[in-house]
Design an enzyme around this catalytic site. Structure first.
Site, PDB file in Angstrom:
ATOM      1  N   LYS B  78       0.850  -1.200   0.000  1.00 30.78           N
ATOM      2  CA  LYS B  78       0.000   0.000   0.000  1.00 30.78           C
ATOM      3  C   LYS B  78       0.882   1.245   0.000  1.00 30.78           C
ATOM      4  O   LYS B  78       1.905   1.282   0.705  1.00 30.78           O
ATOM      5  CB  LYS B  78      -0.882  -0.038   1.255  1.00 30.78           C
ATOM      6  CG  LYS B  78      -1.930   1.050   1.366  1.00 30.78           C
ATOM      7  CD  LYS B  78      -2.740   0.867   2.661  1.00 30.78           C
ATOM      8  CE  LYS B  78      -3.867   1.874   2.788  1.00 30.78           C
ATOM      9  NZ  LYS B  78      -4.634   1.673   4.041  1.00 30.78           N
ATOM     10  N   SER B 156      -9.696   1.445   3.207  1.00 24.87           N
ATOM     11  CA  SER B 156      -8.848   2.230   2.336  1.00 24.87           C
ATOM     12  C   SER B 156      -7.788   1.417   1.580  1.00 24.87           C
ATOM     13  O   SER B 156      -7.236   1.936   0.614  1.00 24.87           O
ATOM     14  CB  SER B 156      -8.153   3.319   3.153  1.00 24.87           C
ATOM     15  OG  SER B 156      -7.242   2.747   4.065  1.00 24.87           O
ATOM     16  N   SER B 180      -9.783  -0.772   7.403  1.00 24.37           N
ATOM     17  CA  SER B 180      -9.185  -0.570   6.073  1.00 24.37           C
ATOM     18  C   SER B 180      -8.433  -1.761   5.490  1.00 24.37           C
ATOM     19  O   SER B 180      -8.047  -1.728   4.323  1.00 24.37           O
ATOM     20  CB  SER B 180      -8.256   0.641   6.100  1.00 24.37           C
ATOM     21  OG  SER B 180      -9.005   1.818   6.069  1.00 24.37           O
TER      22      SER B 180
END
Lengths: 95, 492
Positions: B78, B156, B180
């Site tokens: 990420k 997210s 997330s």
């Protein structure tokens, strides 16, 4: 609680985020909606309840006050868009 | 053996060790797939040259019998983890062109265990969102989308979940503040594991809400998630909330019997907005665990309804403080045509932050401001204490808690982006464990009416990732989600 325009302008100022006039009403509406929704916390009886200021009561570790690294000012300013001689450059603040 | 890209972490480790293929072949396969993909938009950056170089080094280590635990395993990261000399933006314009001068602890551990970073993945801006739609890099498509219905991957860590689901990497790293990792894993039909707060170092992870943020794996199986977590966990002096605890052998935990385990089912998660499909999968999960010999009991977590509103005070408050550092001076975006220092700050932040980030900073600023602190922030912290107490009481009677991960399957792009509160409700089942700092895992357990993945969540005691991994492994075997992936054409 619903916010008014003046409050939104005040907190935007505190947060150092410029908001265009055209956006104030939108933020006022959206932020009010969020704050009205969190109001439901008033239903919870929190008398004599301690606030949770850290996870599972852990306290922050301490360490000896000693220098562990340093001497790389060039790396620290590397990502700055405006710099001079390993220093950050800002607009003039003293007349 | 099927296609190389179909292999998960454990299969890759075995295949490399049997010399069925090389790390270089595997990395090349994924790079080609990532570069060919024109639909998902899961990755924001790849560095093929560097990834291939690292694969060669890995193959070389293998030749010399110096194999590391994750040697040659291609992992997507990420874009919230600082990667040394590799641009990192947290999908925000305000961090454009930011090139970290140091490596986050978690990615350092990944690299030191031989893992290959295959690319950086898209995310909601500063991890603030539940659909990946707030990303400055454009929307990411859920690989389970069909025809005209374009689904969000969740957020997210949406890019990471989409990449794992679409076989663009063996596994991925995400971060979880209020769900997330788990919510996008649920939406994309993959496994997402949020460890106990303090298990993984936060050093070098771009901060959103420091008392909640945790790194963790997104993977195609429970065992893969366990393998990755074991490598990225551990004490770190650079994070003052890192906990000095031995990391257990998590893979062993995956094959432990659950006959002695008691699983709690919280009545408060039976909310009115729960879809019938989710209700049924949850019931099915309970039956699977009963068949495996687990003891099922009803439990009560009475403050559950207040977790989400408390979270949306605590997290924005911490965010408003953490994001104060973006001033246009030290790094990232800097506004032009400014008249004063104050003007530089407010224009940079106005032009650099997206709408959701601004909303959260403003809410956070408000709840911390003079006159409102007690009514909002202090109150939310006290409610957080009540939520922890609920869990403490529940864990006196059970070893893990089984709930759905989300109230429904993935929604369509644009469906909820007009209404912030409606978007927040996605995290209703994931936020309580975040507030209490507990480990939790989501695993794909079935499909809804529209053939969209649904996840079940297991929440464990602090630092007892082992229990939730053992129970999750049983559910995984029973659910046989792989057959649904094949049936739906996700995997050949």
């Amino acid at each position: 609680m619903s916010l008014d325009r003046a409050t939104v302008i005040r907190i935007a100022n505190l947060a150092k985020i410029h908001i265009d006039d055209s956006e104030i009403d939108i933020f006022t509406r959206e932020l009010s909606q969020i704050l009205n929704w969190v109001e439901q916390l008033n239903e919870v009886d929190v008398k004599n309840v301690k606030p949770m200021t850290g996870v599972s009561g852990m306290s922050l570790r301490e360490r000896e006050d000693e220098v562990l690294d340093g001497g790389y000012a060039d790396k620290i300013v590397k990502n700055s868009k405006e710099k001079k001689k390993n220093s950050f450059s800002v607009p003039k603040v003293i007349e | 053996m099927g296609k190389l890209s179909d292999l998960g972490v454990e299969e890759v480790i075995n295949g490399l060790s049997n010399k069925s293929f090389s790390a270089k072949e595997l990395v090349q396969t994924y790079i080609d797939k990532i570069l060919e993909d024109k639909i998902l938009n899961a990755f924001v950056r790849v560095n093929p040259e560097k990834s291939l170089k690292n694969a060669e080094l890995s193959d070389d280590r293998r030749k010399r019998n110096k194999v590391l635990p994750l040697d040659g395993v291609p992992i997507a990261v990420k874009d919230i983890f600082c990667t040394k000399n590799e641009e990192t933006n947290a999908s925000s314009k305000i961090l454009e062109n930011f090139v970290p001068q140091y490596e986050s602890t978690v990615t350092r551990k990944l690299l030191e265990s031989g893992g290959i970073i295959i690319g950086k993945t898209s995310m909601d801006e500063f991890a603030m969102g539940s659909s990946n739609e707030t990303s400055n890099n454009g929307v990411v498509l859920n690989p389970w989308s069909k025809g005209e219905k374009k689904l969000v991957p969740g957020g997210s860590s949406g890019g990471s979940a989409a990449a794992v689901s679409a076989r663009l990497c063996s596994a991925a790293l995400g971060t979880d503040t209020g769900g997330s990792i788990r919510q996008p894993a649920s939406f994309c039909g993959v496994v997402g594991l949020k460890p106990t707060y303090g298990r993984c170092s936060r050093w070098g992870i771009i901060a959103f809400a420091s008392s909640l943020d945790q790194a963790g794996p997104i993977a195609r199986s429970v065992r893969d998630a366990a393998i990755i977590l074991e490598q990225i966990s551990g004490f770190d002096t650079m994070d003052s909330t890192s906990v000095d605890k031995k990391v257990p052998n998590l893979l062993t935990a995956c094959s432990q019997s659950i006959k002695e385990k008691t699983i709690g089912i919280p009545g408060e998660y039976q909310i009115s907005g729960l879809s019938d499909d989710v209700r049924n999968i949850w019931k099915q999960g309970i039956e699977w665990l009963k068949s495996a010999g687990a003891n099922i009991i009803d439990i009560s977590l009475p403050h559950t309804p207040y977790a989400l509103p408390a979270y949306y005070i605590v997290a924005p408050a911490e965010a408003s403080a953490n994001l104060a550092r973006y001033d246009g001076i030290k790094y990232g975006f800097r506004a032009n045509n400014i008249t004063s220092l104050d003007d530089l700050y407010s224009k940079t932040r106005s032009e650099g932050f997206g709408a959701e980030v601004k909303r959260r900073i403003l809410i956070g600023t408000y709840v911390l401001s003079a006159g409102y602190y007690d009514a909002y922030y202090l109150k939310a912290q006290k409610v957080r204490t009540k939520i922890v107490q609920d869990f403490n009481i529940a864990f006196e009677k059970c070893d893990a808690i089984l709930t759905p991960t989300t109230p429904a399957g993935a929604f369509e792009i644009g469906e909820k982006s007009h209404n912030p509160v409606e978007m927040y409700l996605n995290d209703i089942f994931t936020v309580p464990a975040s507030l209490a700092g507990l480990p939790a895992i989501s695993l794909p357990s079935g499909l809804d009416n529209n053939k969209r993945p649904l996840g079940l969540q297991l929440i464990g005691r602090p630092f007892d990732e082992e229990s939730i991994l053992s129970v999750a492994s049983v559910l995984e075997d029973s659910a046989n989600f792989r057959s649904m992936e094949i049936e739906q054409g996700i995997v050949s």
